[in-house]
Design a protein around this motif. Structure first.
Motif, PDB file in Angstrom:
ATOM      1  N   LEU A 255       0.824  -1.212   0.000  1.00 33.72           N
ATOM      2  CA  LEU A 255       0.000   0.000   0.000  1.00 33.72           C
ATOM      3  C   LEU A 255       0.859   1.264   0.000  1.00 33.72           C
ATOM      4  CD1 LEU A 255      -2.880  -0.948   2.458  1.00 33.72           C
ATOM      5  CD2 LEU A 255      -3.076  -0.465   0.032  1.00 33.72           C
ATOM      6  N   LEU A 256       1.912   1.262   0.787  1.00 31.75           N
ATOM      7  CA  LEU A 256       2.795   2.423   0.831  1.00 31.75           C
ATOM      8  C   LEU A 256       3.478   2.640  -0.514  1.00 31.75           C
ATOM      9  CD1 LEU A 256       3.950   4.628   2.650  1.00 31.75           C
ATOM     10  CD2 LEU A 256       5.733   3.028   3.329  1.00 31.75           C
ATOM     11  N   LEU A 257       3.928   1.569  -1.141  1.00 32.44           N
ATOM     12  CA  LEU A 257       4.556   1.670  -2.454  1.00 32.44           C
ATOM     13  C   LEU A 257       3.556   2.155  -3.506  1.00 32.44           C
ATOM     14  CD1 LEU A 257       7.038   1.197  -4.215  1.00 32.44           C
ATOM     15  CD2 LEU A 257       6.247  -1.144  -4.528  1.00 32.44           C
ATOM     16  N   ALA A 258       2.328   1.632  -3.456  1.00 32.14           N
ATOM     17  CA  ALA A 258       1.310   2.038  -4.427  1.00 32.14           C
ATOM     18  C   ALA A 258       0.935   3.508  -4.257  1.00 32.14           C
ATOM     19  CB  ALA A 258       0.070   1.157  -4.282  1.00 32.14           C
ATOM     20  N   LEU A 259       0.704   3.934  -3.030  1.00 33.02           N
ATOM     21  CA  LEU A 259       0.364   5.343  -2.802  1.00 33.02           C
ATOM     22  C   LEU A 259       1.511   6.265  -3.187  1.00 33.02           C
ATOM     23  CD1 LEU A 259      -1.609   5.197   0.555  1.00 33.02           C
ATOM     24  CD2 LEU A 259      -2.481   5.785  -1.707  1.00 33.02           C
ATOM     25  N   SER A 260       2.727   5.877  -2.898  1.00 38.74           N
ATOM     26  CA  SER A 260       3.886   6.689  -3.275  1.00 38.74           C
ATOM     27  C   SER A 260       3.973   6.834  -4.789  1.00 38.74           C
ATOM     28  CB  SER A 260       5.173   6.065  -2.745  1.00 38.74           C
ATOM     29  OG  SER A 260       5.159   6.014  -1.357  1.00 38.74           O
ATOM     30  N   THR A 261       3.743   5.742  -5.507  1.00 31.61           N
ATOM     31  CA  THR A 261       3.795   5.777  -6.962  1.00 31.61           C
ATOM     32  C   THR A 261       2.673   6.644  -7.534  1.00 31.61           C
ATOM     33  OG1 THR A 261       4.737   3.553  -6.953  1.00 31.61           O
ATOM     34  CG2 THR A 261       3.795   4.328  -9.027  1.00 31.61           C
ATOM     35  N   ILE A 262       1.484   6.527  -6.979  1.00 31.51           N
ATOM     36  CA  ILE A 262       0.352   7.331  -7.453  1.00 31.51           C
ATOM     37  C   ILE A 262       0.607   8.819  -7.227  1.00 31.51           C
ATOM     38  CG2 ILE A 262      -2.065   7.910  -6.973  1.00 31.51           C
ATOM     39  CD1 ILE A 262      -2.481   4.870  -6.473  1.00 31.51           C
ATOM     40  N   PHE A 263       1.050   9.182  -6.029  1.00 27.72           N
ATOM     41  CA  PHE A 263       1.299  10.595  -5.750  1.00 27.72           C
ATOM     42  C   PHE A 263       2.490  11.132  -6.534  1.00 27.72           C
ATOM     43  CE2 PHE A 263      -1.151   9.823  -1.726  1.00 27.72           C
ATOM     44  CZ  PHE A 263      -2.222  10.607  -2.109  1.00 27.72           C
ATOM     45  N   TRP A 264       3.493  10.311  -6.777  1.00 29.99           N
ATOM     46  CA  TRP A 264       4.623  10.735  -7.614  1.00 29.99           C
ATOM     47  C   TRP A 264       4.131  11.021  -9.028  1.00 29.99           C
ATOM     48  CZ3 TRP A 264       6.758   8.297 -11.943  1.00 29.99           C
ATOM     49  CH2 TRP A 264       7.905   8.888 -12.432  1.00 29.99           C
ATOM     50  N   GLY A 265       3.299  10.140  -9.574  1.00 28.75           N
ATOM     51  CA  GLY A 265       2.765  10.347 -10.919  1.00 28.75           C
ATOM     52  C   GLY A 265       1.886  11.583 -11.010  1.00 28.75           C
ATOM     53  N   LEU A 266       1.048  11.792 -10.000  1.00 27.85           N
ATOM     54  CA  LEU A 266       0.199  12.986  -9.993  1.00 27.85           C
ATOM     55  C   LEU A 266       1.024  14.263  -9.905  1.00 27.85           C
ATOM     56  CD1 LEU A 266      -2.749  11.871  -7.689  1.00 27.85           C
ATOM     57  CD2 LEU A 266      -2.850  12.375 -10.129  1.00 27.85           C
ATOM     58  N   SER A 267       2.045  14.257  -9.091  1.00 28.89           N
ATOM     59  CA  SER A 267       2.875  15.456  -8.974  1.00 28.89           C
ATOM     60  C   SER A 267       3.657  15.703 -10.261  1.00 28.89           C
ATOM     61  CB  SER A 267       3.819  15.347  -7.785  1.00 28.89           C
ATOM     62  OG  SER A 267       4.730  14.292  -7.964  1.00 28.89           O
ATOM     63  N   ARG A 268       4.140  14.661 -10.887  1.00 32.72           N
ATOM     64  CA  ARG A 268       4.867  14.827 -12.151  1.00 32.72           C
ATOM     65  C   ARG A 268       3.933  15.388 -13.226  1.00 32.72           C
ATOM     66  NH1 ARG A 268       8.716  10.548 -15.286  1.00 32.72           N
ATOM     67  NH2 ARG A 268       9.020  11.887 -17.060  1.00 32.72           N
ATOM     68  N   TYR A 269       2.726  14.867 -13.296  1.00 33.04           N
ATOM     69  CA  TYR A 269       1.746  15.355 -14.262  1.00 33.04           C
ATOM     70  C   TYR A 269       1.395  16.818 -13.999  1.00 33.04           C
ATOM     71  CZ  TYR A 269      -2.739  15.916 -16.626  1.00 33.04           C
ATOM     72  OH  TYR A 269      -3.767  16.383 -17.395  1.00 33.04           O
ATOM     73  N   THR A 270       1.187  17.160 -12.735  1.00 35.70           N
ATOM     74  CA  THR A 270       0.810  18.531 -12.377  1.00 35.70           C
ATOM     75  C   THR A 270       1.923  19.514 -12.710  1.00 35.70           C
ATOM     76  OG1 THR A 270      -0.602  17.716 -10.600  1.00 35.70           O
ATOM     77  CG2 THR A 270       0.082  20.018 -10.483  1.00 35.70           C
ATOM     78  N   PHE A 271       3.143  19.194 -12.346  1.00 35.03           N
ATOM     79  CA  PHE A 271       4.233  20.132 -12.580  1.00 35.03           C
ATOM     80  C   PHE A 271       4.657  20.182 -14.046  1.00 35.03           C
ATOM     81  CE2 PHE A 271       4.758  19.758  -7.978  1.00 35.03           C
ATOM     82  CZ  PHE A 271       4.784  21.102  -7.669  1.00 35.03           C
TER      83      PHE A 271
END
Length: 70
Positions: A47-63
């Protein structure tokens, strides 16, 4: 936000009334002592790995969409 999650983690360890808050904090999911002893909890780690990957992808997309003048 980090401070609030840290306080929830501390409170969950002090009183049984707040034991439910342990699952809400990232500090409750990450257990380095168990990993050092060879017992890696599968569900929290995944779960920690999945959430980290999701938030990393969202931040990369946003920036990537921002028009930053650097």
């Amino acid at each position: 936000m980090t401070f609030t999650l840290y306080v929830l983690d501390i409170l969950s360890g002090l009183d049984d009334r707040f034991s439910w808050a342990k699952n809400l904090t990232i500090f409750g999911w990450f257990r380095p002592q168990e990993a050092l002893e060879g017992e890696v909890p599968t569900r929290p780690t995944v779960l920690l790995l999945a959430l980290s990957t999701i938030f990393w992808g969202l931040s990369r997309y946003t920036f990537a969409r921002k028009d930053l003048h650097v």
